[in-house]
Write a protein that holds these residues in place. Structure first.
Motif, PDB file in Angstrom:
ATOM      1  N   UNK A 109      50.622  20.239  19.011  1.00  0.00           N
ATOM      2  CA  UNK A 109      50.848  21.663  19.104  1.00  0.00           C
ATOM      3  C   UNK A 109      51.034  21.969  17.283  1.00  0.00           C
ATOM      4  N   UNK A 110      51.380  20.803  16.481  1.00  0.00           N
ATOM      5  CA  UNK A 110      51.393  21.136  15.246  1.00  0.00           C
ATOM      6  C   UNK A 110      50.111  21.115  14.483  1.00  0.00           C
ATOM      7  N   UNK A 111      49.104  20.376  15.044  1.00  0.00           N
ATOM      8  CA  UNK A 111      47.702  20.384  14.487  1.00  0.00           C
ATOM      9  C   UNK A 111      47.053  21.479  13.948  1.00  0.00           C
ATOM     10  N   UNK A 112      46.914  22.489  15.064  1.00  0.00           N
ATOM     11  CA  UNK A 112      46.508  23.796  14.651  1.00  0.00           C
ATOM     12  C   UNK A 112      47.281  24.645  13.402  1.00  0.00           C
ATOM     13  N   UNK A 113      48.485  24.378  13.364  1.00  0.00           N
ATOM     14  CA  UNK A 113      49.169  24.993  12.257  1.00  0.00           C
ATOM     15  C   UNK A 113      48.979  24.397  10.899  1.00  0.00           C
ATOM     16  N   UNK A 114      48.141  23.448  10.509  1.00  0.00           N
ATOM     17  CA  UNK A 114      47.587  22.811   9.334  1.00  0.00           C
ATOM     18  C   UNK A 114      47.185  23.878   8.395  1.00  0.00           C
ATOM     19  N   UNK A 115      46.318  24.748   8.996  1.00  0.00           N
ATOM     20  CA  UNK A 115      45.444  25.610   8.306  1.00  0.00           C
ATOM     21  C   UNK A 115      46.564  26.512   7.556  1.00  0.00           C
ATOM     22  N   UNK A 116      47.313  27.114   8.430  1.00  0.00           N
ATOM     23  CA  UNK A 116      48.348  27.948   7.997  1.00  0.00           C
ATOM     24  C   UNK A 116      49.269  27.364   6.838  1.00  0.00           C
ATOM     25  N   UNK A 117      49.530  26.286   7.090  1.00  0.00           N
ATOM     26  CA  UNK A 117      50.466  25.498   6.093  1.00  0.00           C
ATOM     27  C   UNK A 117      49.645  25.341   4.614  1.00  0.00           C
ATOM     28  N   UNK A 118      48.323  25.071   4.910  1.00  0.00           N
ATOM     29  CA  UNK A 118      47.476  25.044   3.577  1.00  0.00           C
ATOM     30  C   UNK A 118      47.470  26.439   2.914  1.00  0.00           C
ATOM     31  N   UNK A 119      47.160  27.442   3.779  1.00  0.00           N
ATOM     32  CA  UNK A 119      47.234  28.928   3.223  1.00  0.00           C
ATOM     33  C   UNK A 119      48.258  29.183   2.491  1.00  0.00           C
ATOM     34  N   UNK A 120      49.545  28.931   3.336  1.00  0.00           N
ATOM     35  CA  UNK A 120      50.778  29.378   2.630  1.00  0.00           C
ATOM     36  C   UNK A 120      51.255  28.629   1.483  1.00  0.00           C
ATOM     37  N   UNK A 121      50.895  27.181   1.657  1.00  0.00           N
ATOM     38  CA  UNK A 121      51.187  26.500   0.436  1.00  0.00           C
ATOM     39  C   UNK A 121      50.268  26.763  -0.961  1.00  0.00           C
ATOM     40  N   UNK A 122      49.097  26.927  -0.693  1.00  0.00           N
ATOM     41  CA  UNK A 122      48.107  27.401  -1.725  1.00  0.00           C
ATOM     42  C   UNK A 122      48.327  28.622  -2.254  1.00  0.00           C
ATOM     43  N   UNK A 123      48.857  29.411  -1.536  1.00  0.00           N
ATOM     44  CA  UNK A 123      48.960  30.855  -1.927  1.00  0.00           C
ATOM     45  C   UNK A 123      50.357  31.096  -2.853  1.00  0.00           C
ATOM     46  N   UNK A 124      51.277  29.861  -2.535  1.00  0.00           N
ATOM     47  CA  UNK A 124      52.310  29.904  -3.273  1.00  0.00           C
ATOM     48  C   UNK A 124      52.193  29.699  -4.793  1.00  0.00           C
ATOM     49  N   UNK A 125      51.160  29.198  -5.278  1.00  0.00           N
ATOM     50  CA  UNK A 125      50.786  29.060  -6.495  1.00  0.00           C
ATOM     51  C   UNK A 125      50.684  30.286  -7.391  1.00  0.00           C
ATOM     52  N   UNK A 126      49.707  31.077  -6.828  1.00  0.00           N
ATOM     53  CA  UNK A 126      49.545  32.398  -7.484  1.00  0.00           C
ATOM     54  C   UNK A 126      50.908  33.262  -7.511  1.00  0.00           C
ATOM     55  N   UNK A 127      51.480  33.160  -6.438  1.00  0.00           N
ATOM     56  CA  UNK A 127      52.881  33.890  -6.176  1.00  0.00           C
ATOM     57  C   UNK A 127      53.891  33.359  -7.285  1.00  0.00           C
ATOM     58  N   UNK A 128      53.935  31.970  -7.385  1.00  0.00           N
ATOM     59  CA  UNK A 128      55.001  31.484  -8.109  1.00  0.00           C
ATOM     60  C   UNK A 128      54.678  31.962  -9.965  1.00  0.00           C
ATOM     61  N   UNK A 129      53.396  31.617 -10.171  1.00  0.00           N
ATOM     62  CA  UNK A 129      52.770  31.639 -11.519  1.00  0.00           C
ATOM     63  C   UNK A 129      52.990  33.217 -12.096  1.00  0.00           C
ATOM     64  N   UNK A 130      52.519  34.008 -11.207  1.00  0.00           N
ATOM     65  CA  UNK A 130      52.645  35.198 -11.552  1.00  0.00           C
ATOM     66  C   UNK A 130      53.935  36.024 -11.513  1.00  0.00           C
ATOM     67  N   UNK A 131      54.812  35.578 -10.765  1.00  0.00           N
ATOM     68  CA  UNK A 131      56.187  35.978 -10.668  1.00  0.00           C
ATOM     69  C   UNK A 131      57.045  35.405 -11.927  1.00  0.00           C
ATOM     70  N   UNK A 132      56.795  34.021 -12.301  1.00  0.00           N
ATOM     71  CA  UNK A 132      57.283  33.703 -13.562  1.00  0.00           C
ATOM     72  C   UNK A 132      56.835  34.349 -14.892  1.00  0.00           C
ATOM     73  N   UNK A 133      55.270  34.876 -14.748  1.00  0.00           N
ATOM     74  CA  UNK A 133      54.990  35.833 -15.849  1.00  0.00           C
ATOM     75  C   UNK A 133      55.347  36.841 -15.878  1.00  0.00           C
TER      76      UNK A 133
END
Length: 190
Positions: A109-133
């Motif tokens: 059940x967790x296996x198909x959620x891996x792609x959404x985990x990747x997307x959510x985690x990857x997109x945290x970077x531009x959110x965090x950096x932009x928010x900090x700026x």
């Protein structure tokens, strides 16, 4: 989470992994908040004392260019870190689910959620950096507006998924879109 307990168990695994990797990406926001203001403070003081436009002013322009270059470097660092961290985190449920659970149904059940985990985690970077700026630039009204807008939209989208009898995959897809929207709003402002 619809269809409990199996989807809830898989959701908990993905959520725990997301919370585990988030600090690796959020630290770049704090770095921006620490190192960008020294470039902006002299410009803000200079502009406050004069009636000049800081963007075209030959005294302020080098400071603004340096702040932008630092922000650009932090964004690149964020994307590189996010690629590594998101990939490593998403490989766990995708291929090494036994590290987190011994239940084969939860692993599947967790296996198909891996792609959404990747997307959510990857997109945290531009959110965090932009928010900090944006915090470093004191764009507080804009940040508050985006926070209010996205905080109003995400719960309504999640309730819609729930009312339609949606799956935990759709919930995580909503989160990925939420992160994408925040990244677009924040990076677009910069």
């Amino acid at each position: 989470v619809p269809g409990q307990p199996l989807p809830l168990a898989s959701h908990q695994i993905i959520l725990s992994l997301f919370f585990f990797v988030s600090p690796f990406l959020e630290v770049i926001s704090q770095t921006a908040q620490t190192f960008v203001p020294p470039y902006l403070a002299p410009v803000n003081d200079y502009v406050a004392k004069s009636d000049k436009n800081s963007v075209d002013d030959p005294v302020a322009k080098p400071w603004l260019d340096s702040a932008f270059a630092l922000g650009n470097s932090l964004m690149k660092l964020g994307f590189m870190s996010a690629t590594v961290v998101a990939t490593l985190a998403s490989l766990i449920p995708a291929f090494f689910g036994g590290v987190l659970t011994s239940d084969p149904m939860v692993k599947n059940a967790a296996k198909p959620l891996a792609k959404y985990l990747w997307a959510g985690a990857f997109l945290t970077a531009p959110v965090a950096v932009s928010e900090g700026l944006l915090l470093a630039r004191r764009e507080l009204k804009y940040l508050a507006g985006v926070y209010v807008l996205t905080t109003a939209l995400l719960p309504s989208a999640l309730l819609r998924v729930k009312d339609m009898g949606g799956s935990v995959e759709q919930i995580w897809a909503c989160f990925a879109v939420f992160q994408l929207c925040r990244a677009g709003f924040f990076a677009g402002k910069i």
